[in-house]
Design a protein around this motif. Structure first.
Motif, PDB file in Angstrom:
ATOM      1  N   MET A  34       0.877  -1.177   0.000  1.00 36.12           N
ATOM      2  CA  MET A  34       0.000   0.000   0.000  1.00 36.12           C
ATOM      3  C   MET A  34       0.908   1.219   0.000  1.00 36.12           C
ATOM      4  SD  MET A  34      -2.941  -1.112   2.738  1.00 36.12           S
ATOM      5  CE  MET A  34      -4.253  -0.118   2.008  1.00 36.12           C
ATOM      6  N   GLY A  35       0.378   2.328  -0.466  1.00 35.04           N
ATOM      7  CA  GLY A  35       1.236   3.509  -0.493  1.00 35.04           C
ATOM      8  C   GLY A  35       0.514   4.766  -0.901  1.00 35.04           C
ATOM      9  N   TRP A  36       1.309   5.805  -1.044  1.00 40.94           N
ATOM     10  CA  TRP A  36       0.796   7.127  -1.385  1.00 40.94           C
ATOM     11  C   TRP A  36       1.646   7.739  -2.498  1.00 40.94           C
ATOM     12  CZ3 TRP A  36      -3.587   9.007   0.888  1.00 40.94           C
ATOM     13  CH2 TRP A  36      -4.020   8.357   2.045  1.00 40.94           C
ATOM     14  N   TYR A  37       0.951   8.340  -3.463  1.00 44.13           N
ATOM     15  CA  TYR A  37       1.562   9.161  -4.495  1.00 44.13           C
ATOM     16  C   TYR A  37       0.986  10.567  -4.349  1.00 44.13           C
ATOM     17  CZ  TYR A  37       3.467   5.205  -7.176  1.00 44.13           C
ATOM     18  OH  TYR A  37       4.180   4.115  -7.586  1.00 44.13           O
ATOM     19  N   ARG A  38       1.650  11.520  -4.978  1.00 42.98           N
ATOM     20  CA  ARG A  38       1.098  12.867  -5.024  1.00 42.98           C
ATOM     21  C   ARG A  38       1.342  13.483  -6.396  1.00 42.98           C
ATOM     22  NH1 ARG A  38       5.122  15.947  -0.703  1.00 42.98           N
ATOM     23  NH2 ARG A  38       7.021  15.938  -1.997  1.00 42.98           N
ATOM     24  N   HIS A  39       0.474  14.422  -6.735  1.00 42.18           N
ATOM     25  CA  HIS A  39       0.557  15.087  -8.029  1.00 42.18           C
ATOM     26  C   HIS A  39       0.193  16.546  -7.848  1.00 42.18           C
ATOM     27  CE1 HIS A  39      -0.882  15.551 -12.426  1.00 42.18           C
ATOM     28  NE2 HIS A  39       0.434  15.712 -12.347  1.00 42.18           N
ATOM     29  N   SER A  40       1.078  17.404  -8.292  1.00 43.47           N
ATOM     30  CA  SER A  40       0.801  18.834  -8.255  1.00 43.47           C
ATOM     31  C   SER A  40       0.936  19.400  -9.662  1.00 43.47           C
ATOM     32  CB  SER A  40       1.753  19.550  -7.290  1.00 43.47           C
ATOM     33  OG  SER A  40       3.089  19.262  -7.596  1.00 43.47           O
ATOM     34  N   PRO A  41       0.267  20.507  -9.963  1.00 44.85           N
ATOM     35  CA  PRO A  41       0.270  21.073 -11.324  1.00 44.85           C
ATOM     36  C   PRO A  41       1.683  21.362 -11.820  1.00 44.85           C
ATOM     37  CG  PRO A  41      -1.429  22.107 -10.007  1.00 44.85           C
ATOM     38  CD  PRO A  41      -0.617  21.264  -9.069  1.00 44.85           C
ATOM     39  N   GLY A  42       1.949  20.941 -13.033  1.00 44.50           N
ATOM     40  CA  GLY A  42       3.246  21.213 -13.634  1.00 44.50           C
ATOM     41  C   GLY A  42       4.326  20.237 -13.249  1.00 44.50           C
ATOM     42  N   LYS A  43       3.985  19.268 -12.410  1.00 46.44           N
ATOM     43  CA  LYS A  43       4.965  18.278 -11.971  1.00 46.44           C
ATOM     44  C   LYS A  43       4.481  16.879 -12.301  1.00 46.44           C
ATOM     45  CE  LYS A  43       6.738  20.982  -8.065  1.00 46.44           C
ATOM     46  NZ  LYS A  43       6.995  20.969  -6.595  1.00 46.44           N
ATOM     47  N   GLN A  44       5.440  15.972 -12.385  1.00 47.26           N
ATOM     48  CA  GLN A  44       5.069  14.580 -12.591  1.00 47.26           C
ATOM     49  C   GLN A  44       4.564  13.973 -11.285  1.00 47.26           C
ATOM     50  OE1 GLN A  44       8.530  12.624 -14.295  1.00 47.26           O
ATOM     51  NE2 GLN A  44       7.780  12.994 -16.352  1.00 47.26           N
ATOM     52  N   ARG A  45       3.761  12.916 -11.431  1.00 54.03           N
ATOM     53  CA  ARG A  45       3.318  12.207 -10.239  1.00 54.03           C
ATOM     54  C   ARG A  45       4.533  11.653  -9.498  1.00 54.03           C
ATOM     55  NH1 ARG A  45      -0.308   6.933 -10.959  1.00 54.03           N
ATOM     56  NH2 ARG A  45       1.723   6.168 -11.678  1.00 54.03           N
ATOM     57  N   TYR A  96      -2.828   4.040  -3.010  1.00 51.45           N
ATOM     58  CA  TYR A  96      -2.982   2.887  -3.888  1.00 51.45           C
ATOM     59  C   TYR A  96      -2.765   1.614  -3.073  1.00 51.45           C
ATOM     60  CZ  TYR A  96       1.771   1.108  -4.212  1.00 51.45           C
ATOM     61  OH  TYR A  96       2.978   0.523  -3.926  1.00 51.45           O
ATOM     62  N   ALA A  97      -3.250   0.523  -3.607  1.00 46.29           N
ATOM     63  CA  ALA A  97      -3.056  -0.766  -2.951  1.00 46.29           C
ATOM     64  C   ALA A  97      -2.930  -1.845  -4.018  1.00 46.29           C
ATOM     65  CB  ALA A  97      -4.216  -1.074  -2.025  1.00 46.29           C
ATOM     66  N   ASP A  98      -1.999  -2.723  -3.784  1.00 42.47           N
ATOM     67  CA  ASP A  98      -1.773  -3.900  -4.628  1.00 42.47           C
ATOM     68  C   ASP A  98      -2.581  -5.033  -3.995  1.00 42.47           C
ATOM     69  OD1 ASP A  98       1.270  -5.722  -5.615  1.00 42.47           O
ATOM     70  OD2 ASP A  98      -0.860  -6.106  -5.976  1.00 42.47           O
ATOM     71  N   ILE A  99      -3.722  -5.338  -4.623  1.00 43.98           N
ATOM     72  CA  ILE A  99      -4.713  -6.203  -3.985  1.00 43.98           C
ATOM     73  C   ILE A  99      -4.942  -7.468  -4.788  1.00 43.98           C
ATOM     74  CG2 ILE A  99      -7.161  -6.381  -3.357  1.00 43.98           C
ATOM     75  CD1 ILE A  99      -7.083  -3.409  -2.662  1.00 43.98           C
ATOM     76  N   ILE A 100      -5.078  -8.568  -4.069  1.00 43.77           N
ATOM     77  CA  ILE A 100      -5.540  -9.806  -4.675  1.00 43.77           C
ATOM     78  C   ILE A 100      -7.024  -9.934  -4.346  1.00 43.77           C
ATOM     79  CG2 ILE A 100      -5.328 -12.311  -4.719  1.00 43.77           C
ATOM     80  CD1 ILE A 100      -2.385 -11.979  -4.051  1.00 43.77           C
TER      81      ILE A 100
END
Length: 121
Positions: A34-45, A96-100
């Protein structure tokens, strides 16, 4: 059907703290990472932090020492404690989560809807 629901975003002053939560529900057989990503304008995730089922963690260099990721396997929930927040941490944060999935035993990546974090005075 699997669903991830996030909560805890908002507006905070520089130096402040926020805690994000993300709960997975539905036909879940098991959850791997499980984890966290972030996205801000003008930047890559950007990958912020991850935690495996064995509670091994990984952090982006930009958040090391300030953010802490944890999970409660009994609740299928991942948390992100964010301290010493900076204006550059402003972004939409996605879990996000990697789920079975149960019954089918198929593995897939699932995402939350995103929660806005704004760091500003």
């Amino acid at each position: 059907q699997v669903q991830l629901v996030e909560s805890g975003g908002g507006l905070v002053q520089p130096g402040g703290s926020l805690r994000l939560s993300c709960a997975a529900s539905g036909s879940i057989f098991s959850i791997r990472a499980m984890g966290w990503y972030r996205h801000s304008p003008g930047k890559q995730r950007e990958l912020v932090a991850t935690v495996t089922s064995g509670v091994s963690t990984n952090y982006a260099d930009s958040v090391k020492g300030r953010f802490t990721i944890s999970r409660d396997n009994a609740k299928n929930t991942v948390y992100l404690q964010m301290n010493s927040l900076k204006p550059e941490d402003t972004a939409i944060y996605y879990c996000y989560a990697d789920i079975i999935v149960a019954i089918t035993i198929r593995r897939g990546d699932y995402w939350g809807q995103g929660t806005q974090v704004t760091v500003s005075s």
